[in-house]
Design a protein around this motif. Structure first.
Motif, PDB file in Angstrom:
ATOM      1  N   PRO A 277      -3.662   1.098   5.607  1.00 28.20           N
ATOM      2  CA  PRO A 277      -3.988   2.522   5.387  1.00 28.20           C
ATOM      3  C   PRO A 277      -3.234   3.451   6.345  1.00 28.20           C
ATOM      4  CG  PRO A 277      -5.987   1.200   5.478  1.00 28.20           C
ATOM      5  CD  PRO A 277      -4.871   0.316   5.916  1.00 28.20           C
ATOM      6  N   ASP A 278      -3.002   2.980   7.579  1.00 34.19           N
ATOM      7  CA  ASP A 278      -2.268   3.820   8.537  1.00 34.19           C
ATOM      8  C   ASP A 278      -0.788   3.910   8.168  1.00 34.19           C
ATOM      9  OD1 ASP A 278      -4.563   4.286   9.841  1.00 34.19           O
ATOM     10  OD2 ASP A 278      -4.076   3.205  11.673  1.00 34.19           O
TER      11      ASP A 278
ATOM     12  N   ALA B   7       3.474  -0.029   3.211  1.00 32.48           N
ATOM     13  CA  ALA B   7       2.124   0.401   2.819  1.00 32.48           C
ATOM     14  C   ALA B   7       1.732  -0.148   1.454  1.00 32.48           C
ATOM     15  CB  ALA B   7       2.041   1.918   2.801  1.00 32.48           C
ATOM     16  N   LEU B   8       2.667  -0.788   0.764  1.00 31.67           N
ATOM     17  CA  LEU B   8       2.421  -1.491  -0.495  1.00 31.67           C
ATOM     18  C   LEU B   8       1.879  -0.590  -1.614  1.00 31.67           C
ATOM     19  CD1 LEU B   8       0.643  -4.669   0.964  1.00 31.67           C
ATOM     20  CD2 LEU B   8       3.045  -4.480   0.362  1.00 31.67           C
ATOM     21  N   GLY B   9       2.059   0.707  -1.497  1.00 29.60           N
ATOM     22  CA  GLY B   9       1.552   1.598  -2.549  1.00 29.60           C
ATOM     23  C   GLY B   9       0.074   1.913  -2.394  1.00 29.60           C
ATOM     24  N   TRP B  10      -0.400   1.958  -1.188  1.00 31.99           N
ATOM     25  CA  TRP B  10      -1.823   2.252  -0.900  1.00 31.99           C
ATOM     26  C   TRP B  10      -2.180   3.687  -1.321  1.00 31.99           C
ATOM     27  CZ3 TRP B  10      -6.122  -0.159   1.172  1.00 31.99           C
ATOM     28  CH2 TRP B  10      -7.123   0.656   1.655  1.00 31.99           C
ATOM     29  N   HIS B  11      -3.322   3.802  -2.046  1.00 34.26           N
ATOM     30  CA  HIS B  11      -3.797   5.113  -2.471  1.00 34.26           C
ATOM     31  C   HIS B  11      -5.029   5.563  -1.698  1.00 34.26           C
ATOM     32  CE1 HIS B  11      -1.522   4.414  -6.203  1.00 34.26           C
ATOM     33  NE2 HIS B  11      -1.492   5.731  -6.258  1.00 34.26           N
ATOM     34  N   GLY B  12      -5.882   4.584  -1.387  1.00 33.85           N
ATOM     35  CA  GLY B  12      -7.143   4.912  -0.719  1.00 33.85           C
ATOM     36  C   GLY B  12      -8.253   5.231  -1.693  1.00 33.85           C
ATOM     37  N   ASN B  13      -8.340   4.445  -2.802  1.00 31.92           N
ATOM     38  CA  ASN B  13      -9.485   4.655  -3.693  1.00 31.92           C
ATOM     39  C   ASN B  13     -10.670   3.800  -3.210  1.00 31.92           C
ATOM     40  OD1 ASN B  13      -8.848   2.109  -4.522  1.00 31.92           O
ATOM     41  ND2 ASN B  13      -8.089   2.673  -6.531  1.00 31.92           N
TER      42      ASN B  13
ATOM     43  N   PRO C 220      -6.317   2.756  15.489  1.00 34.23           N
ATOM     44  CA  PRO C 220      -6.389   2.856  14.022  1.00 34.23           C
ATOM     45  C   PRO C 220      -6.858   4.240  13.585  1.00 34.23           C
ATOM     46  CG  PRO C 220      -8.073   1.360  14.862  1.00 34.23           C
ATOM     47  CD  PRO C 220      -7.237   1.757  16.028  1.00 34.23           C
ATOM     48  N   ILE C 221      -5.967   4.945  12.916  1.00 31.36           N
ATOM     49  CA  ILE C 221      -6.251   6.337  12.555  1.00 31.36           C
ATOM     50  C   ILE C 221      -7.404   6.423  11.553  1.00 31.36           C
ATOM     51  CG2 ILE C 221      -5.243   8.417  11.538  1.00 31.36           C
ATOM     52  CD1 ILE C 221      -2.526   7.447  12.479  1.00 31.36           C
ATOM     53  N   TRP C 222      -7.353   5.545  10.547  1.00 30.27           N
ATOM     54  CA  TRP C 222      -8.393   5.645   9.509  1.00 30.27           C
ATOM     55  C   TRP C 222      -9.761   5.281  10.057  1.00 30.27           C
ATOM     56  CZ3 TRP C 222     -11.196   1.393   7.814  1.00 30.27           C
ATOM     57  CH2 TRP C 222     -10.693   0.133   8.132  1.00 30.27           C
ATOM     58  N   GLU C 223      -9.785   4.382  11.037  1.00 30.34           N
ATOM     59  CA  GLU C 223     -11.095   4.010  11.601  1.00 30.34           C
ATOM     60  C   GLU C 223     -11.667   5.157  12.422  1.00 30.34           C
ATOM     61  OE1 GLU C 223     -12.499   0.325  12.715  1.00 30.34           O
ATOM     62  OE2 GLU C 223     -10.678  -0.785  12.269  1.00 30.34           O
ATOM     63  N   GLU C 224     -10.782   5.873  13.124  1.00 34.56           N
ATOM     64  CA  GLU C 224     -11.236   7.040  13.886  1.00 34.56           C
ATOM     65  C   GLU C 224     -11.803   8.088  12.941  1.00 34.56           C
ATOM     66  OE1 GLU C 224     -11.580   7.971  17.032  1.00 34.56           O
ATOM     67  OE2 GLU C 224     -10.990   6.015  17.793  1.00 34.56           O
ATOM     68  N   LYS C 225     -11.117   8.304  11.824  1.00 38.71           N
ATOM     69  CA  LYS C 225     -11.583   9.296  10.854  1.00 38.71           C
ATOM     70  C   LYS C 225     -12.927   8.873  10.272  1.00 38.71           C
ATOM     71  CE  LYS C 225      -6.957  10.731   9.401  1.00 38.71           C
ATOM     72  NZ  LYS C 225      -5.973  10.618   8.307  1.00 38.71           N
TER      73      LYS C 225
END
Lengths: 170, 459, 457
Positions: C173-174, C194-200, C429-434
């Motif tokens: 995700p980062d 990032a393998l085409g990550w969208h974040g759904n 980890p940015i997404w974990e902080e968010k």
């Protein structure tokens, strides 16, 4: 009739959740809706579709593969080269279990990661309908619908407060 | 209290008053079933005393030492399960786990079994051969080693346990004092409540004291397990040098404590209708440390096995044959399945962990496995004819329990449950104040399109 | 752990991607210095290969010295990643968030460095492959799986592969965040990674499950790795090594040194990368509390090792312990080891002010690792330098300049790799902080508002 995809971009997650509710009320099946976000929300926050997964099968299969390789390696090399060392039996099971254990775990972990990628539907060649602002806190609500319902979807997204609506022909 | 289910709703949570009313209502009228069980347990306990007297008449001579093997194994079983239970509440309170609240009292009430342990320790020590001329953890240590020090160790554990039990129960004793109708029981409870009124200072001292007493119990428990395994097992088997074994029995004790807590909660649900206190959340949460301890127990056992298996020195080979490969192989296998394979195979599955029956069943297995494991360790050690040799020779034959052994085992275990039930007549078996505090720290609120639980951490 | 200042997603991106998206001069200077040290160590290794192992201090009867000590040391440090990351993920501890990635990454680099040590120690590294891997079909001679020297690479390769996959999975995700913030070839490279990550929701759910599941699977591997390293010693008959407690003693010692190293790393990261908004006193306090428990458990195992070593009063065992405890320089080193790894730091950590002081925690955590390096040296060398019945050449062990250079080089290598990693990927980890920011709430009790956390169940 071709399907079309729309994405409403919301700055406020509450509005995105409202859009999901509105779309469902307007008769869009929940399976055809999706939400993109830059970080995870508690499950069900958007009232989204509960995904079905079979991830648990992956570590099991991986563990079996790893175990089989470990068994083949440890038993095979001991039997093919029958040399007594340290007074131990030719087929010494305790040391075999250590290597077999490591291989089992390695198999389970590699397959788990493969499983996570597969179930996440990754890798994908192109991003399709997407916006860079999603990783900056915006929420993208995606509607996959037949062409004739696109305007209904668009007005639902608009009424929920979408900042921008993007469209992609499917 | 919550049932740990995924779907939360906006329904109101019970209040402190609801909990107090319910618990004190149950506490006031324990019901005819309670007295039925007390009678049965008292009878079994008396049978145990009969078995003990039979053993006493046979004496403590060296040639009779083997007769005391099952007595010591039973003692070790109590230490491994009942007396280990306060460790759970101490650990969970230190880590501020919110789900602990309904179950801390059950585990603390079991601290009373520390008294039976001290009583049983005395004949066990008399049965122990002198440390002169054999290897022991005491080396040349003076002043009555090991007996005096073992009694001090176990006495300290029992005292800390009682302090924890009594201290943490003060607010609930006061609640019972204030709400029970006047009777001799109410007077005793009132006296035990020490005039608790719940002032700010009292709550602060209670909070700090419970953490301190818990930490002391946590630190003393490994020490007394080390004393027991060194004096009653390791020091009696010539050639045995297994530095990990104290850690192995400590882990077995933690496993036994969790197993016994799960079993107790299950029985209280079935027999005492405590479903709303001991919900899936408690079973689910406890199943995780149970799995971890089960894996650790096997790991520790394996670490000693692989070292001996590679060492192959004469002493090691004989010890491995006695405890693993020959005489006590059956006992090891039972323990291996109940303490390791069973928990591993069952508890890796979340649906099993997230149920009442799953962790309870596995916990029961762990308790039975712990009993069999103590038999393997202590009966084998007590049946060694001459502990002063350098290498175990000849290996003693497998020793099966006779009638007095069985009476002692059943009697001592019943005695522990009996003590628990008697304490529960004085101290409510569910902590009213701790649950009440927890309820104040939790709220359920809307979060976008769903409900979530919000948990505050006190202090 | 509660958030003091609410940051927007854009702010978190900006602060945590600062070094990734631009290259500060201090970074270039530090990397250049570290690069030079590593190059120096590589030259020393080249010299050693050319001249032979005679340029080291290894000699009869001591054939395991600094390299093997360093091997164990780095395997030990590598245990921090999983300890912090997996255990804290499984227990859903909020304070894990800023430290998981740095700890996991340190695991990977420490493990790579540890893997180099036996290769260096062999003098002729290419020959190791014959002993370990069953690939030589032509000769029909297979490696002996009964030897713990075969178990080591199996375990370390398993751990290295697992930790690398663990880091990568949580990084996806980062990587998408960096992809969305970059242009040109960088966008292409990060896009591929990032393998085409969208974040759904499906992907996020799997990310959560992966964290838990991989943690649960890696934990038993982490325990096995240092156990297997300990069995290099334990299954031999060398007095003071043939001890059943070695496996958990090594593991808990590794956790002690590894978690201390995480503290050092966190404090340095905070200073260098200006992460004051993410790493606070509370985080270091929480790790210090964990360290008190870990260090005390370690002391228990150390005590078991000592008491049971003396149990049978065997002459050779007593000789080794006499050497360790009473004969200089070992007695001095022993004193430094025990004082540095427990007697000074743990009582200090009992004080909240120390636990919340970055300066105190930096020095005490460094102290632990000096102590733990000495612990490994004291375990290895005195056990080998005892005089046996057929020992005719007998001398103590003095590490040579080549060995010291290679040790320093190994430290520089790990730091260099971490610095390089931090240039291309965020260390927090940015997404974990968010995610953490979203879970903040409070509960009102009477007049007081108590910080609280949102729980899904």
């Amino acid at each position: 009739m071709a399907n079309t995809k729309l994405m409403g971009l919301f700055q406020d997650p509450e509005q995105a959740a409202g859009a999901m509710t509105k779309l469902k009320e307007d008769g869009f099946p929940v399976e055809d809706l999706d939400v993109y976000s830059g970080s995870p929300f508690p499950e069900g926050s958007f009232g989204e579709h509960e995904p079905e997964m079979r991830l648990f099968m992956f570590p099991l299969v991986g563990a079996l593969v790893g175990f089989a390789i470990g068994l083949l390696w440890t038993a095979g090399t001991q039997i093919s080269y029958p040399l007594v060392t340290g007074g131990k039996p030719l087929l010494s099971i305790p040391p075999m279990t250590i290597i077999m254990y490591e291989n089992t775990m390695l198999g389970a972990i590699i397959f788990t990661v493969l499983g996570v990628l597969f179930e996440s539907r990754l890798p994908r060649r192109n991003l399709g309908l997407y916006d860079d602002r999603i990783t900056e806190g915006y929420i993208g609500v995606i509607v996959d619908c037949p062409e004739e319902r696109a305007s209904a979807a668009e007005s639902a997204l608009q009424s929920a407060g979408a900042e921008e609506i993007k469209k992609e022909e499917g | 209290m919550h049932n740990g289910e995924h779907e939360l709703t906006a329904g109101p949570l019970p209040t402190h008053q609801d909990v107090a009313r319910d618990v004190l209502g149950r506490f006031q009228d324990l019901g005819h079933r309670y007295w039925g069980w007390v009678t049965v347990l008292a009878f079994l306990f008396i049978l145990g005393i009969v078995g003990f007297i039979i053993r006493l008449t046979e004496g403590f001579d060296d040639e009779n030492r083997a007769n005391w093997g099952y007595f010591v194994a039973t003692l070790a079983f109590i230490v491994t399960t009942f007396t280990a239970m306060p460790v759970i509440s101490a650990g969970l309170r230190l880590t501020k786990a919110n789900w602990r609240r309904p179950l801390t009292r059950v585990t603390e009430n079991m601290a009373i079994t520390g008294l039976l342990v001290v009583l049983m320790l005395i004949p066990a020590l008399i049965a122990l051969p002198t440390i002169d001329g054999r290897f022991s953890i005491w080396f040349e240590f003076p002043l009555g080693a090991p007996g005096v020090w073992d009694v001090i160790g176990y006495g300290t554990l029992a005292l800390i346990g009682l302090a924890l039990l009594w201290g943490v129960a003060l607010p609930d004793l006061a609640a019972a004092r204030d709400h029970l109708p006047a009777s001799s029981r109410q007077r005793v409870i009132g006296w035990l409540s020490l005039g608790w009124v719940g002032g700010v200072r009292q709550w602060r001292v209670l909070y700090q004291g419970s953490l301190l007493a818990g930490a002391m119990y946590l630190l003393t428990y490994p020490l007394v397990q080390t004393l027991m395994i060194s004096d009653f097992h390791h020091g009696l088997i010539p050639g045995l040098k297994d530095a990990i074994i104290p850690a192995t029995v400590v882990v077995n004790g933690l496993q036994g404590a969790v197993g016994m807590t799960l079993l107790t909660m299950y029985l209280m649900r079935r027999l005492g209708n405590y479903e709303k206190y001991f919900s899936v959340e408690q079973f689910w949460a406890l199943s995780k440390p149970l799995l971890a301890f089960s894996l650790l127990w096997f790991y520790f056992w394996w670490a000693s096995f692989i070292t001996f298996w590679y060492g192959r020195q004469p002493g090691e080979s004989e010890v491995i044959r006695l405890l693993v490969l020959d005489e006590y192989r059956g006992a090891l296998m039972i323990s291996f399945f109940l303490n390791f394979i069973g928990p591993l195979v069952a508890l890796v599955w979340n649906p099993v962990r997230r149920s009442v029956w799953g962790p309870a069943l596995v916990g029961t297995g762990v308790v039975i496995g712990a009993l069999v494991n103590q038999v393997r360790l202590y009966v084998s050690a007590f049946s060694v004819a001459d502990p002063s040799q350098h290498v175990l020779h000849p290996r003693p034959a497998t020793q099966w329990p006779d009638a007095p052994d069985l009476l002692i085992m059943v009697g001592a275990i019943s005695g522990c449950v009996l003590l628990f039930m008697l304490v529960s007549k004085i101290i409510p078996v569910v902590s009213i104040w701790e649950i009440g505090e927890g309820l104040r720290l939790v709220k359920v609120r809307r979060y976008m399109n769903r409900y979530v639980r919000v948990i505050a951490k006190s202090h | 752990m509660y958030y003091r200042r609410t940051l927007t997603d854009a702010q978190i991106n900006r602060e945590l991607l600062d070094v990734v998206l631009r290259t500060p001069m201090w970074w270039v200077i530090i990397v250049s210095i570290l690069g030079l040290i590593v190059a120096g160590a590589a030259s020393a290794f080249g010299f050693m290969m050319n001249q032979g192992l005679g340029v080291t201090g290894l000699q009869q009867p001591i054939f395991w010295g600094f390299f093997i000590t360093n091997f164990i040391f780095w395997v030990g440090i590598s245990h921090a990643g999983v300890m912090i990351s997996a255990i804290l993920r499984l227990s859903q501890a909020e304070w894990r968030r800023p430290m998981v990635r740095a700890a996991e990454t340190m695991t990977v680099f420490a493990l790579m460095t540890s893997l180099l040590q036996p290769l260096i120690h062999a003098g002729r590294p290419w020959r190791i492959f014959y002993w370990v891997f069953p690939y030589d079909w032509a000769r029909g001679i297979w490696p002996d799986v009964r030897s713990p020297l075969v178990w080591d690479p199996t375990a370390i390769i398993t751990y290295l592969t697992s930790s690398t996959l663990f880091v990568y999975t949580a990084l996806i995700p980062d990587l998408a965040i960096i992809r969305d913030r970059s242009t040109g070839w960088r966008r292409t490279v990060y896009g591929i990674l990032a393998l085409g990550w969208h974040g759904n929701p499906r992907q996020w759910k799997l990310q959560g499950i992966a964290g838990i599941l991989l943690s649960a699977l890696i934990l038993p591997v982490f325990v096995s790795v240092h156990s297997i390293v300990s069995w290099d010693f334990g299954v031999s008959l060398v007095p003071s090594w043939h001890v059943t407690v070695f496996a958990p003693y090594f593991v808990i010692g590794a956790v002690h040194s590894g978690v201390s190293a995480v503290v050092t790393l966190m404090i340095l990261m905070r200073k260098l990368y200006k992460l004051e908004n993410f790493i606070w006193e509370e985080h270091i306090d929480a790790v210090a509390r964990l360290l008190i428990v870990v260090a005390t458990a370690w002391l228990f195992f150390f005590w078991l090792d000592l008491v049971f070593a003396l149990w049978l009063r065997e002459e050779q065992e007593m000789t080794v312990w006499h050497l360790r405890l009473f004969e200089p320089p070992w007695s001095w080193l022993f004193l430094v080891f025990i004082v540095f790894s427990y007697i000074i730091p743990v009582p200090l950590w009992m004080f909240r002010r120390v636990r919340r002081s970055f300066t105190w925690m930096l020095w005490t955590s460094l102290m632990v690792n000096v102590g733990m390096f000495l612990e490994r040296l004291i375990i290895i060398v005195p056990a080998l330098m005892r005089k046996g019945p057929w020992t005719f050449t007998y001398d103590t062990y003095r590490p040579s300049a080549v060995e010291v250079t290679l040790i320093v080089g190994s430290i520089a290598l790990v730091v260099l790799l971490l610095m390089l990693f931090s240039k291309f990927f965020p260390l927090i980890p940015i997404w974990e902080e968010k995610e953490g920011q979203k879970l903040i709430d409070d509960v009102r009790v009477g007049d007081r508002v108590i910080p609280a956390l949102v729980k899904e169940h």
